[in-house]
Design a protein around this motif. Structure first.
Motif, PDB file in Angstrom:
ATOM      1  N   TYR A 187      48.533  37.541  38.950  1.00 57.07           N
ATOM      2  CA  TYR A 187      48.906  38.926  38.662  1.00 57.07           C
ATOM      3  C   TYR A 187      49.182  39.001  37.170  1.00 57.07           C
ATOM      4  O   TYR A 187      49.984  38.209  36.651  1.00 57.07           O
ATOM      5  CB  TYR A 187      50.131  39.321  39.511  1.00 57.07           C
ATOM      6  CG  TYR A 187      49.944  38.864  40.937  1.00 57.07           C
ATOM      7  CD1 TYR A 187      49.029  39.508  41.757  1.00 57.07           C
ATOM      8  CD2 TYR A 187      50.583  37.709  41.423  1.00 57.07           C
ATOM      9  CE1 TYR A 187      48.774  39.044  43.045  1.00 57.07           C
ATOM     10  CE2 TYR A 187      50.341  37.234  42.700  1.00 57.07           C
ATOM     11  CZ  TYR A 187      49.429  37.905  43.502  1.00 57.07           C
ATOM     12  OH  TYR A 187      49.162  37.429  44.768  1.00 57.07           O
ATOM     13  N   LEU A 188      48.520  39.911  36.517  1.00 55.96           N
ATOM     14  CA  LEU A 188      48.525  39.848  35.060  1.00 55.96           C
ATOM     15  C   LEU A 188      48.424  41.245  34.462  1.00 55.96           C
ATOM     16  O   LEU A 188      47.750  42.111  35.038  1.00 55.96           O
ATOM     17  CB  LEU A 188      47.310  39.007  34.726  1.00 55.96           C
ATOM     18  CG  LEU A 188      46.688  38.876  33.379  1.00 55.96           C
ATOM     19  CD1 LEU A 188      45.857  37.612  33.377  1.00 55.96           C
ATOM     20  CD2 LEU A 188      45.813  40.044  33.045  1.00 55.96           C
ATOM     21  N   SER A 241      56.675  43.923  38.968  1.00 46.04           N
ATOM     22  CA  SER A 241      55.282  44.279  38.680  1.00 46.04           C
ATOM     23  C   SER A 241      55.037  43.945  37.209  1.00 46.04           C
ATOM     24  O   SER A 241      55.874  44.294  36.363  1.00 46.04           O
ATOM     25  CB  SER A 241      55.084  45.783  38.924  1.00 46.04           C
ATOM     26  OG  SER A 241      54.101  46.318  38.078  1.00 46.04           O
ATOM     27  N   ASP A 249      36.850  47.662  41.155  1.00 48.24           N
ATOM     28  CA  ASP A 249      37.069  46.518  42.048  1.00 48.24           C
ATOM     29  C   ASP A 249      36.003  45.460  41.804  1.00 48.24           C
ATOM     30  O   ASP A 249      34.854  45.779  41.509  1.00 48.24           O
ATOM     31  CB  ASP A 249      36.964  46.932  43.521  1.00 48.24           C
ATOM     32  CG  ASP A 249      38.132  47.798  43.959  1.00 48.24           C
ATOM     33  OD1 ASP A 249      39.178  47.761  43.294  1.00 48.24           O
ATOM     34  OD2 ASP A 249      37.976  48.513  44.971  1.00 48.24           O
ATOM     35  N   PHE A 271      50.597  46.873  46.107  1.00 48.33           N
ATOM     36  CA  PHE A 271      49.625  45.779  46.008  1.00 48.33           C
ATOM     37  C   PHE A 271      50.331  44.486  46.393  1.00 48.33           C
ATOM     38  O   PHE A 271      51.218  44.009  45.666  1.00 48.33           O
ATOM     39  CB  PHE A 271      49.065  45.706  44.581  1.00 48.33           C
ATOM     40  CG  PHE A 271      47.919  44.748  44.430  1.00 48.33           C
ATOM     41  CD1 PHE A 271      46.638  45.102  44.823  1.00 48.33           C
ATOM     42  CD2 PHE A 271      48.118  43.477  43.897  1.00 48.33           C
ATOM     43  CE1 PHE A 271      45.571  44.208  44.688  1.00 48.33           C
ATOM     44  CE2 PHE A 271      47.062  42.580  43.757  1.00 48.33           C
ATOM     45  CZ  PHE A 271      45.786  42.957  44.154  1.00 48.33           C
ATOM     46  N   GLY A 305      46.429  46.194  34.272  1.00 51.24           N
ATOM     47  CA  GLY A 305      46.996  45.283  35.285  1.00 51.24           C
ATOM     48  C   GLY A 305      45.898  44.795  36.218  1.00 51.24           C
ATOM     49  O   GLY A 305      45.149  45.593  36.775  1.00 51.24           O
TER      50      GLY A 305
HETATM   51  C1  BTN Z   1      44.072  48.118  43.153  1.00 48.98           C
HETATM   52  O1  BTN Z   1      43.104  47.480  43.545  1.00 48.98           O
HETATM   53  O2  BTN Z   1      44.580  49.037  43.823  1.00 48.98           O
HETATM   54  C2  BTN Z   1      44.663  47.774  41.820  1.00 48.98           C
HETATM   55  C3  BTN Z   1      45.574  46.599  41.943  1.00 48.98           C
HETATM   56  C4  BTN Z   1      46.204  46.187  40.646  1.00 48.98           C
HETATM   57  C5  BTN Z   1      47.204  45.081  40.841  1.00 48.98           C
HETATM   58  C6  BTN Z   1      47.687  44.502  39.557  1.00 48.98           C
HETATM   59  S1  BTN Z   1      48.554  43.012  39.816  1.00 48.98           S
HETATM   60  C7  BTN Z   1      49.091  43.012  38.181  1.00 48.98           C
HETATM   61  C8  BTN Z   1      49.443  44.435  37.834  1.00 48.98           C
HETATM   62  N1  BTN Z   1      50.793  44.736  38.231  1.00 48.98           N
HETATM   63  C9  BTN Z   1      50.860  45.638  39.206  1.00 48.98           C
HETATM   64  O3  BTN Z   1      51.905  46.044  39.729  1.00 48.98           O
HETATM   65  N2  BTN Z   1      49.620  46.026  39.535  1.00 48.98           N
HETATM   66  C10 BTN Z   1      48.623  45.365  38.730  1.00 48.98           C
END
Ligand code: BTN
Length: 226
Positions: A51-52, A11, A95, A43, A123
């Motif tokens: 992914y950032l 992640s 979102d 996710f 994230g």
């Molecule tokens: C959501 O919509 O529930 C939030 C999603 C967030 C995903 C991003 S991907 C980059 C960062 N690393 C993670 O593990 N999660 C966030």
């Protein structure tokens, strides 16, 4: 800000926590093996998505301004998506949707010292060219689906990381909420209520009109449906 581009990681948020040496970072990955969503969910993060995480340290950022971290990240995503000819909509609070379906989500993890934020990890996950699993049909979409073509991934990544270094205003955020002024459905535990969305307050709470009265709700209490 130092940039780190990875192929695979558990992640990007967790990477930032592990590798935090006090320097601000933007970490991107082409896939995640243990991507984290909000509310403790996982996710899904296959190849083709972006992914950032942005790791920032503060001398003492007032906790009352927490929402502005969300403003900056959501507007950066929307402005990037717009550059690729697609019209994004923010579904309060975090979102980004296209054609009513989720294209991007944000997970912000802040560290506090008293009433000050000393570190934030923003994230962001975006469905760029990735294939969506059947269970996300009717829930999520990708830029590849809405544009009908594969996007230039590197160009998208450059645009987004560039927008993420900028500051935006609440007005910029609300610009991407054309549904303000309309009826929306608030889901609170098992209860669903149709209300009129009026505004977003400076602290990020949603102002709605319910049974003739104006009330403010926080994202922690409710989720929003159109
Ligand atoms: C959501 O919509 O529930 C939030 C999603 C967030 C995903 C991003 S991907 C980059 C960062 N690393 C993670 O593990 N999660 C966030």
């Amino acid at each position: 800000m130092k940039k780190i581009d990875l192929i695979e990681v558990d992640s990007t948020n967790e990477y930032c926590k592990r590798e935090d040496r006090g320097e601000d970072l933007i970490v991107t990955a082409k896939r995640q093996t243990a991507g984290k969503g909000t509310k403790g969910r996982s996710f899904l993060s296959p190849d083709g998505g972006l992914y950032l995480s942005v790791l920032r340290h503060y001398e003492g950022y007032p906790a009352s301004q927490t929402f502005h971290i969300m403003v900056d990240s959501c507007v950066a995503v929307c402005k990037t998506v717009e550059k690729f000819g697609v019209t994004p909509v923010i579904r309060w609070s975090n979102d980004v949707l296209v054609d009513g379906l989720k294209i991007s989500g944000t997970l912000i993890e802040n560290s506090f010292c008293g009433d000050r934020i000393v570190r934030s990890i923003v994230g962001i996950g975006i469905n760029v060219n990735n294939i969506l699993p059947p269970e996300l049909k009717g829930i999520a979409t990708s830029l590849r689906i809405v544009t009908g073509k594969m996007l230039d991934y590197e160009e998208f990544r450059r645009e987004l990381t560039d927008h993420l270094t900028k500051k935006y205003t609440l007005e910029d955020y609300k610009y991407f909420m054309p549904w303000l002024g309309s009826q929306v459905v608030l889901q609170m535990n098992e209860e669903r209520k149709t209300v009129k969305a009026i505004d977003v307050a400076e602290d990020g709470r949603l102002v709605v009109q319910r049974e003739g009265k104006e009330v403010v709700v926080s994202a922690a209490e409710v989720s929003l449906r159109f």
